[in-house]
Scaffold this motif. Structure first.
Motif, PDB file in Angstrom:
ATOM      1  N   ASN A  75      36.600 -10.054  -7.178  1.00  0.00           N
ATOM      2  CA  ASN A  75      37.432  -9.424  -6.204  1.00  0.00           C
ATOM      3  C   ASN A  75      38.514  -8.971  -7.011  1.00  0.00           C
ATOM      4  N   PHE A  76      38.712  -7.469  -7.270  1.00  0.00           N
ATOM      5  CA  PHE A  76      39.737  -6.960  -7.790  1.00  0.00           C
ATOM      6  C   PHE A  76      40.977  -7.082  -7.369  1.00  0.00           C
ATOM      7  N   ASP A  77      41.063  -6.727  -5.992  1.00  0.00           N
ATOM      8  CA  ASP A  77      42.420  -6.646  -5.208  1.00  0.00           C
ATOM      9  C   ASP A  77      43.155  -8.165  -5.124  1.00  0.00           C
ATOM     10  N   SER A  78      42.119  -8.879  -4.970  1.00  0.00           N
ATOM     11  CA  SER A  78      42.308 -10.505  -4.728  1.00  0.00           C
ATOM     12  C   SER A  78      42.919 -10.933  -6.015  1.00  0.00           C
ATOM     13  N   SER A  79      42.268 -10.532  -6.961  1.00  0.00           N
ATOM     14  CA  SER A  79      42.816 -10.715  -8.549  1.00  0.00           C
ATOM     15  C   SER A  79      44.187 -10.405  -8.888  1.00  0.00           C
ATOM     16  N   VAL A  80      44.114  -9.176  -8.561  1.00  0.00           N
ATOM     17  CA  VAL A  80      45.609  -8.657  -8.826  1.00  0.00           C
ATOM     18  C   VAL A  80      46.650  -9.215  -8.088  1.00  0.00           C
ATOM     19  N   SER A  81      46.571  -9.309  -6.823  1.00  0.00           N
ATOM     20  CA  SER A  81      47.466 -10.119  -5.855  1.00  0.00           C
ATOM     21  C   SER A  81      47.773 -11.519  -6.253  1.00  0.00           C
ATOM     22  N   GLU A  82      46.804 -12.240  -6.840  1.00  0.00           N
ATOM     23  CA  GLU A  82      47.190 -13.692  -7.119  1.00  0.00           C
ATOM     24  C   GLU A  82      47.956 -13.683  -8.417  1.00  0.00           C
ATOM     25  N   LEU A  83      47.495 -12.671  -9.284  1.00  0.00           N
ATOM     26  CA  LEU A  83      48.267 -12.865 -10.787  1.00  0.00           C
ATOM     27  C   LEU A  83      49.629 -12.392 -10.357  1.00  0.00           C
ATOM     28  N   MET A  84      49.950 -11.386  -9.439  1.00  0.00           N
ATOM     29  CA  MET A  84      51.463 -11.105  -9.135  1.00  0.00           C
ATOM     30  C   MET A  84      52.229 -11.946  -8.241  1.00  0.00           C
ATOM     31  N   ALA A  85      51.403 -12.954  -7.449  1.00  0.00           N
ATOM     32  CA  ALA A  85      51.878 -13.787  -6.902  1.00  0.00           C
ATOM     33  C   ALA A  85      52.384 -14.930  -8.030  1.00  0.00           C
ATOM     34  N   ARG A  86      52.054 -15.134  -9.109  1.00  0.00           N
ATOM     35  CA  ARG A  86      52.206 -15.988 -10.035  1.00  0.00           C
ATOM     36  C   ARG A  86      53.230 -15.460 -11.056  1.00  0.00           C
ATOM     37  N   VAL A  88      53.143 -12.220 -12.606  1.00  0.00           N
ATOM     38  CA  VAL A  88      52.492 -11.598 -13.755  1.00  0.00           C
ATOM     39  C   VAL A  88      52.356 -10.045 -13.486  1.00  0.00           C
ATOM     40  N   GLN A  89      52.991  -9.335 -14.447  1.00  0.00           N
ATOM     41  CA  GLN A  89      52.955  -7.980 -13.884  1.00  0.00           C
ATOM     42  C   GLN A  89      51.470  -7.152 -14.335  1.00  0.00           C
ATOM     43  N   VAL A  90      51.068  -6.383 -13.504  1.00  0.00           N
ATOM     44  CA  VAL A  90      49.877  -6.012 -13.544  1.00  0.00           C
ATOM     45  C   VAL A  90      49.983  -4.522 -13.115  1.00  0.00           C
ATOM     46  N   LYS A  91      49.486  -3.482 -14.161  1.00  0.00           N
ATOM     47  CA  LYS A  91      49.643  -2.085 -13.982  1.00  0.00           C
ATOM     48  C   LYS A  91      48.116  -1.609 -13.616  1.00  0.00           C
ATOM     49  N   VAL A  92      47.809  -1.064 -12.482  1.00  0.00           N
ATOM     50  CA  VAL A  92      46.473  -0.624 -12.025  1.00  0.00           C
ATOM     51  C   VAL A  92      46.275   0.984 -12.383  1.00  0.00           C
ATOM     52  N   GLU A  93      45.435   1.010 -12.918  1.00  0.00           N
ATOM     53  CA  GLU A  93      44.919   2.264 -13.484  1.00  0.00           C
ATOM     54  C   GLU A  93      43.392   2.676 -13.066  1.00  0.00           C
ATOM     55  N   SER A  94      43.030   3.657 -12.397  1.00  0.00           N
ATOM     56  CA  SER A  94      41.938   4.360 -11.894  1.00  0.00           C
ATOM     57  C   SER A  94      41.242   5.407 -12.837  1.00  0.00           C
ATOM     58  N   PHE A  95      40.104   5.243 -12.891  1.00  0.00           N
ATOM     59  CA  PHE A  95      39.119   6.204 -13.716  1.00  0.00           C
ATOM     60  C   PHE A  95      38.101   6.494 -12.957  1.00  0.00           C
ATOM     61  N   ASP A  96      37.280   7.591 -13.496  1.00  0.00           N
ATOM     62  CA  ASP A  96      35.877   7.961 -13.069  1.00  0.00           C
ATOM     63  C   ASP A  96      34.982   6.776 -13.094  1.00  0.00           C
ATOM     64  N   TRP A  97      35.026   6.007 -14.083  1.00  0.00           N
ATOM     65  CA  TRP A  97      34.296   4.803 -14.329  1.00  0.00           C
ATOM     66  C   TRP A  97      34.555   3.536 -13.546  1.00  0.00           C
ATOM     67  N   GLY A  98      35.687   3.476 -12.880  1.00  0.00           N
ATOM     68  CA  GLY A  98      36.381   2.342 -12.353  1.00  0.00           C
ATOM     69  C   GLY A  98      37.817   1.968 -12.659  1.00  0.00           C
ATOM     70  N   THR A  99      38.337   0.848 -11.928  1.00  0.00           N
ATOM     71  CA  THR A  99      39.517   0.557 -11.892  1.00  0.00           C
ATOM     72  C   THR A  99      39.968  -0.637 -12.876  1.00  0.00           C
TER      73      THR A  99
END
Length: 115
Positions: A75-86, A88-99
């Motif tokens: 679960n990408f969104d949940s994982s990003v939220s969990e790390l940010m709550a800890r 951790v800086q997370v930079k999200v980037e989207s491409f044709d092949w995924g995020t």
């Protein structure tokens, strides 16, 4: 050749700081630890942290570290939220092949979360 398990070894300049980041911030379980190295669960594999590496205060260039540590998460969104709550800086980037979510460890090594 029959492979029993695969692993990655990451050499660290500040072993204690990197170990704290991977175990506490990223939540990776420590399998074993000694004064000079630690082994952490890495999916069906392991990540070993050892001393005598090179740190950078910003993301290392590919010529300094041509490897990216990749976590394919359920679960990408949940994982990003969990790390940010800890904290951790997370930079999200989207491409044709995924995020991907880009995280830089304390020594400048690139980590990616993949959806």
């Amino acid at each position: 050749m029959e492979i029993r398990e695969t692993g990655i070894i990451l050499f660290c300049e500040d072993y204690e700081s990197v170990l704290a980041f991977y175990s506490e911030k990223l939540g990776m379980k420590v399998r074993q630890r000694s004064k000079e190295l630690a082994t952490l669960d890495f999916g069906g594999s392991y990540l070993m942290l050892e001393e005598e590496g090179f740190a950078s205060d910003k993301e290392k260039k590919r010529s300094q570290n041509p490897t990216v540590i990749r976590f394919n998460v359920n679960n990408f969104d949940s994982s990003v939220s969990e790390l940010m709550a800890r904290g951790v800086q997370v930079k999200v980037e989207s491409f044709d092949w995924g995020t991907i979510g880009i995280v830089i460890d304390p020594e400048g090594n690139r980590i990616e979360l993949k959806d």
